[in-house]
Structures are given as C-alpha cells and as structure tokens.
Design an enzyme around this catalytic site. Structure first.
Site: not given
Ligand code: DQA
Length: 143
Positions: A9-10, A17, A22, A74, A77, A98, A100-102, A107
């Site tokens: 998602p997102n 965003r 990101y 990825n 959330a 797995e 994650h960009l961040s 965080r």
């Molecule tokens: C994310 C980190 C998650 O906490 C967040 O909800 C995302 C992006 C990342 O790629 O850093 O949607 O997965």
C-alpha cells in the site's frame, strides 16, 4: 531465477508521498531499474503493486503456482501488522527478501516492528531504491 517484486500500500504514490523520506523516484522508474538489473543478470522479473492485503496474498500464492524462485517484497504498512502476509510467505516456501526504502528502525516506534520479516530470509531497510537491487543479490546468494 524467476523473481516476483511485490509492493504494498501507498507505494504507487512514490515520487509524490513524503519525498524527504522515500525519495523522488516513482514506482515505475524503480521497477525499470530493477528490470534492467534482472536482465543483466539473466533473471526474469514480474512486478505487482496493490493497496489491498488480499490481493497481495493472492499474488504470493500465484508465485507458488507459477514456480517463482524468489520474491522481493515491500509490504508497506502491512509490514507492521499483517500476520496474513507473514503466513502467506511461510505457506509458499519461496525465498523472500523484505525491502524498505526508509530505515524503519530509526522512525516512529510502530515502524520498528516487522511481523513479516521473520517469514523472510532477511530484511533490507534504509538504502532507498537500491534496497531492491540488494534484494536481487540476496536472492542470488540463497539460491
Ligand atoms: C516502507 C516503511 C513503512 O513503514 C511504510 O508504511 C511504507 C513504506 C518503506 O519502504 O520504507 O509504506 O515500507
């Protein structure tokens, strides 16, 4: 290898965003980068993005039926609370990384916990889009 790259998602909103977190690239350009690297390394790759938990799970199942060798995911959330995605990764028994960009560990408190990572061979977090490339290299090492 036959690799599936799943974004949750997102992540379709990358480039729009929270750019400070990101980055400026949209998902399409990240997928192009991954596709180029896969081609160079003789892998086939398929991409999937959804904002829905069920669709992500269906796609993990599809990876099993269509004999994929590895998954890079990825989960967005869903990382933090989807036991259903954890179970789907476990169910198909396909090596999964797995990404994650961040850096989810630097965080908000709720982001530092991943319920999906323990179903994966490992987690890459905090290196921006390069994390997806690291995911390819990680799968190569494990196959
Ligand atoms: C994310 C980190 C998650 O906490 C967040 O909800 C995302 C992006 C990342 O790629 O850093 O949607 O997965």
């Amino acid at each position: 290898m036959k690799i599936m790259v799943i974004n949750g998602p997102n992540l379709n909103m990358l480039g729009v965003r929270e750019k400070d977190i990101y980055g400026l690239d949209n998902l399409e350009s990240i997928e192009k980068m991954v596709e180029k690297e896969c081609k160079k390394r003789m892998h086939t790759v398929e991409f999937f993005q959804s904002n829905s938990e069920g669709a992500i799970i269906d796609n993990i199942h599809r990876a099993y039926f269509e004999k994929f060798d590895g998954i890079i995911i990825n989960p967005g959330a869903y990382t933090h609370y989807s036991y259903a995605i954890h179970d789907a990764i476990k169910a198909v028994n396909i090596k999964t990384v797995e990404v994650h960009l961040s850096n989810i560990h630097s965080r908000e408190e709720f982001r530092s916990k991943s319920v999906t990572a323990s179903a994966c061979i490992g987690q890459i977090s905090g290196f921006g889009k390069i994390g997806y490339l690291l995911g390819i290299y990680a799968l190569e090492k494990q196959n």
